[in-house]
Design an enzyme around this catalytic site. Sequence first.
Site, PDB file in Angstrom:
ATOM      1  N   ARG A  45     -14.381  12.777   7.663  1.00  0.00           N
ATOM      2  CA  ARG A  45     -13.034  13.652   7.805  1.00  0.00           C
ATOM      3  C   ARG A  45     -12.569  14.541   6.851  1.00  0.00           C
ATOM      4  NH1 ARG A  45      -9.100   8.885   8.065  1.00  0.00           N
ATOM      5  NH2 ARG A  45      -7.690  10.561   8.234  1.00  0.00           N
ATOM      6  N   LYS A  53      -8.027  -1.324   6.823  1.00  0.00           N
ATOM      7  CA  LYS A  53      -8.363  -2.015   5.643  1.00  0.00           C
ATOM      8  C   LYS A  53      -7.626  -2.994   5.266  1.00  0.00           C
ATOM      9  CE  LYS A  53      -8.302   2.280   3.989  1.00  0.00           C
ATOM     10  NZ  LYS A  53      -8.485   3.688   3.396  1.00  0.00           N
ATOM     11  N   ASP A  55     -14.470   2.827   7.971  1.00  0.00           N
ATOM     12  CA  ASP A  55     -13.501   3.493   7.680  1.00  0.00           C
ATOM     13  C   ASP A  55     -14.088   4.319   6.479  1.00  0.00           C
ATOM     14  OD1 ASP A  55     -10.717   4.371   7.101  1.00  0.00           O
ATOM     15  OD2 ASP A  55     -11.120   3.478   5.142  1.00  0.00           O
ATOM     16  N   HIS A  71       0.822  -1.157   0.086  1.00  0.00           N
ATOM     17  CA  HIS A  71      -0.060  -0.010  -0.036  1.00  0.00           C
ATOM     18  C   HIS A  71       0.929   1.279  -0.047  1.00  0.00           C
ATOM     19  CE1 HIS A  71      -3.724   2.168   0.968  1.00  0.00           C
ATOM     20  NE2 HIS A  71      -2.949   2.994   1.881  1.00  0.00           N
ATOM     21  N   SER A  74      -7.047   4.224   9.847  1.00  0.00           N
ATOM     22  CA  SER A  74      -7.737   4.113   8.410  1.00  0.00           C
ATOM     23  C   SER A  74      -7.068   3.105   7.467  1.00  0.00           C
ATOM     24  CB  SER A  74      -7.954   5.666   7.953  1.00  0.00           C
ATOM     25  OG  SER A  74      -8.278   5.511   6.482  1.00  0.00           O
TER      26      SER A  74
HETATM   27  N1  URA Z   1      -5.181   7.021   3.064  1.00  0.00           N
HETATM   28  C1  URA Z   1      -6.155   6.174   3.735  1.00  0.00           C
HETATM   29  O1  URA Z   1      -6.633   5.034   3.361  1.00  0.00           O
HETATM   30  N2  URA Z   1      -6.734   6.924   4.651  1.00  0.00           N
HETATM   31  C2  URA Z   1      -6.289   7.922   5.301  1.00  0.00           C
HETATM   32  O2  URA Z   1      -6.715   8.527   6.299  1.00  0.00           O
HETATM   33  C3  URA Z   1      -5.449   8.805   4.632  1.00  0.00           C
HETATM   34  C4  URA Z   1      -4.751   8.149   3.332  1.00  0.00           C
END
Ligand code: URA
Length: 436
Positions: free
Chosen positions: A168, A187, A161, A82, A183
């Site tokens: 947010r 995931k 999320d 990621h 966050s």
């Molecule tokens: N990427 C994400 O998945 N969440 C965030 O809060 C910031 C970047």
Amino acid sequence: MTRVVELIERKRDGGRLEAGEIDALVQGYVRGEIPDYQLSAFCMAVLWRGMDARETAALTAAMVRSGERLDLSRFGRVVDKHSTGGVGDKTTLVVAPLVAACGAPVAKMSGRGLGFSGGTLDKLASFTGYRVDLSSAEFLAQLGRIGIVLSGQSADLAPADGLLYALRDTTGTVPSIPLIASSIMSKKIAAGASAVVLDVKVGRGAFVKDLGQARELARAMVAIGRAERLAVTCELTDMDQPLGHAVGNALEVREAIETLRGDGPPDLVRLAVLAGAEMLVLARRARDKRTAAARIDRAIQDGSGLAKLRELVSAQGGDAALVDDTAGLPRAAEVETLRATRTAWVGDLAADTIGIASLRLGAGREKKGDRIDLSTGIVLRAKVGTRVERGEPYAEVHCSGRRSDAEAIELVRSAFRWSSSRVPARRLVLGRIASR
Ligand code: URA
């Protein structure tokens, strides 16, 4: 449960919340029992007051519990990758097939572009017909069949999320280390991998602008991984200038394919080999990083990475012929070439300005739900440290006749700063923080 307002007040005043209290806030919000305004106030309190490692782990666990959690254990050690997001970051399109070609299963859920940073899902749309909406059953079946799957985030994984991120995004509470860390990690944990390589981007084209904050974010994510028995390696890498030469969806896909053919730009190749080697080691397919890097290199040289990309595109319904004939990828109607007015070195190349220019060209979304133009973008012929002769091209702007094209061209011009003396190339890899 304690009244929601008391939890908000406690965080506002710098106090700690218990895991059960955090869980009640998250599940109550997902069920619609706690209104947006209270969760917004809570996020703002977290942004100002922070969370300690136990609270951050509890918030992550609560977000994971809000939905389904995939079990990939029958596939062995599955690794995920990621990036926190940047401009021109097409590394996943290169690394995922290379690692899968070396025998390590890769299961990755990617996102769409966010602000001026591009998203892998948007890039994959350049392969006509490519499906990103796989069900969990299809996702697992494909992983078993060909050892690689690259799809969109399933709505059933960490739904808290998705809801919290949207909140947010509209309440000025994105840039908080515990909120970003939980966050991302919720995931990754819900998606079921045994290990994850995180590319934490640092600089003007990234969420995190300085190395100190990037280290803090990386440490927070490694600590969450430890609490959840997920091996985490964070590479901290430069995003002050864009990665590679291409910025824009189909342009980036073309560059990723060239990289898999052994003809990639040095910074992208370096990052792909670095991340790929980390993934192979975490998947226990190589005993050390040197051996792993040599195997990734070989998968570029012998074409097995490119063959894996072809297999992936075909398995997900995309036009795999485009992997061999990139001339068929979406192409912009016009190309404006920018040429140097004097011989000089590129002293600075602002990733954020290039990102905004690509938005103006239609390559990203100005607002939620906008359609993107896959063909447009920018090709940077020179990067920081390159000497450009007077009259030589330093950038191409690929446009499709929008009103904002002229503004985009000016933005690209203004992103470059020139120096009459030699400038060193930028450092790409700025640090590494890992759970072991
Ligand atoms: N990427 C994400 O998945 N969440 C965030 O809060 C910031 C970047």
